[in-house]
Design an enzyme around this catalytic site. Structure first.
Site, PDB file in Angstrom:
ATOM      1  CD  GLU A  72      -0.340  15.170  -6.456  1.00 42.58           C
ATOM      2  OE1 GLU A  72      -1.438  15.325  -5.896  1.00 42.58           O
ATOM      3  OE2 GLU A  72       0.735  15.165  -5.829  1.00 42.58           O
TER       4      GLU A  72
ATOM      5  CE  LYS B 201       0.891  11.226   1.386  1.00 39.64           C
ATOM      6  NZ  LYS B 201      -0.413  11.813   1.536  1.00 39.64           N
TER       7      LYS B 201
ATOM      8  CB  SER C  45       3.006  15.111   4.246  1.00 47.82           C
ATOM      9  OG  SER C  45       2.128  15.551   5.262  1.00 47.82           O
TER      10      SER C  45
ATOM     11  CG  HIS D 250     -12.485  -0.770 -19.939  1.00 51.16           C
ATOM     12  ND1 HIS D 250     -13.568  -0.063 -20.419  1.00 51.16           N
ATOM     13  CD2 HIS D 250     -12.135  -1.637 -20.939  1.00 51.16           C
ATOM     14  CE1 HIS D 250     -13.876  -0.493 -21.638  1.00 51.16           C
ATOM     15  NE2 HIS D 250     -13.000  -1.443 -21.986  1.00 51.16           N
TER      16      HIS D 250
END
Ligand code: ARG
Length: 399
Positions: free
Chosen positions: A292, A285, A279, A158
């Site tokens: 992804e 970043k 970024s 979970h």
């Protein structure tokens, strides 16, 4: 008259230009030129062996086809979309190079069995590449498991901390998934590896061909027995896409963990710079874009599977032009999966775990060993349900 010069006999006007562009498949099947030429070479050799063509004609055709292969590889000649498909493009080129003998290559053959053959040859190669890439990724995961063999990390259910597990145990779960993927590709390939050539348009051919000989020469395990099935079956591509969809699903789960593990909140891993991006506005970043994107590209592979299943649904026997829509999805899925596997393998090899996050104190944070305490109490004579209750009270108190 562009393309229909090969069948101009039946027609009084050239094909409409937009229609030609709409019906052309060269953008996709142009990628099967090696398979198309290999199939034609084997077919021509068989025609000579069966005395359907003369030795001289066979030699001329083979030399022409080999020259065309060289031209495509060097970029000296590019199949044009105007030729409708790769089969017509190569045959036109052959006839332009060697004259009317080029027109004899298509004896006892149809584009229907030709395209089915090309696809089966292509699939064999694609599956070989994917299986090698699966093995690469497995080996990269085993490498990480060995490099951090003592590292204990929280196991989750979970997405809540559950029990401590060895990192190797976690990573080897993916190795198992990839083994099953490999098995699915290998299993599909056993059924795929049969030659459809000789089925011609759908009903075979009156010429005394030798189907088994061509099959053998091209490395097939045998022939597709039923000629109508041979030209209209795309199960091999569908099985391939199903296996690819499942494999991409596994990769998406792995990528989701890499995305999570590289957040400031988890801070479990450091992804190598070569596989991350920055970024354009936020200088601090470092984004896990590769993970992804692979997670995202699962969508197109599922789409390819559903697309081809839908294309095939309800088609009457035997060949229908709808089936030309099979190559886009298959090519796209194969490239997406192969690239994803190779990139992940390379990325994993250089992914470092942040040992500071896996100290004994860290492991204490989520009461990960509560089950062990309950088990201890059971060994001291308490019924498990009571041990569970007592330990739960202790955790609540500590919290
Ligand atoms: N380009 C076609 C395909 O990919 C080849 C077979 C065409 N056959 C035909 N009879 N039009 O399906």
């Amino acid at each position: 008259m562009s393309t229909n010069s090969l069948w101009a006999g039946r027609f009084t006007e050239p094909i409409d230009d937009l229609t030609l562009r709409f019906t052309s498949s060269v953008a996709e099947d142009g990628q099967l030129y090696r398979e198309d030429i290999a199939g034609s070479l084997a077919h021509a050799a068989m025609l000579v062996r069966q005395q359907i063509l003369t030795t001289e004609e066979g030699e001329q055709i083979a030399a022409g086809l080999n020259a065309i292969l060289g031209e495509i590889e060097s970029g000296a000649w590019t199949p044009s979309w105007r030729d409708e498909d790769i089969h017509m493009a190569i045959e036109s080129r052959l006839t332009a190079q060697i004259g009317p003998t080029g027109g004899k290559l298509h004896t006892a053959r149809s584009r229907n069995d030709q395209v089915a053959l090309d696809e089966r040859l292509w699939l064999r190669r694609a599956v070989g590449d994917i299986r090698a890439a699966l093995a690469e990724l497995q080996s990269a995961l085993v490498d990480r498991a060995e490099a951090y063999r003592d590292l204990v990390l929280p196991g989750y259910t979970h997405l809540q901390r559950a029990q401590p597990v060895l990192l190797g145990h976690h990573l080897l779960a993916y190795v198992e998934m990839l083994s099953r993927d490999d098995g699915r590709f290998a299993d599909g390939e056993r059924r795929n590896n049969r030659s459809p050539l000789g089925a011609a348009a759908l009903a075979g051919t009156p010429f005394p061909i030798d189907r088994a000989h061509v099959a053998d020469a091209l490395g097939f395990d045998g022939i597709v027995e039923n000629s109508m099935d041979a030209v209209s079956d795309r199960d091999g591509l569908l099985e391939f896409l199903s296996a690819a969809a499942i494999s991409m699903m596994h990769l998406s789960r792995m990528c989701e963990e890499l995305v999570l593990w590289s957040t400031t909140e988890f801070n479990f891993v450091r992804l190598p710079d070569a596989f991350t991006t920055g970024s354009s506005i936020m200088p601090q970043k470092k984004n896990p874009d590769v993970a992804e994107l692979i997670r995202g590209k699962v969508g197109r592979v599922y789409g390819s599977l559903i697309g081809l299943l839908t294309t095939m649904k309800g088609l009457p026997l035997a060949y229908n032009r709808d089936m030309q829509e099979d190559k886009g999805p298959a090519l796209d899925a194969a490239r997406t999966l192969t690239d994803s596997l190779r990139i992940l393998a390379a990325m994993w090899r250089r992914t470092e775990f942040n040992r500071d996050r896996f100290t004994t104190a860290d492991m204490g944070a989520g009461y990960l060993t509560a089950t062990e305490i309950a088990d201890y109490l059971v060994r001291r004579g308490l019924p498990f349900r009571d041990a569970h209750h007592v330990t739960g009270r202790a955790v609540a108190l500590a919290q």
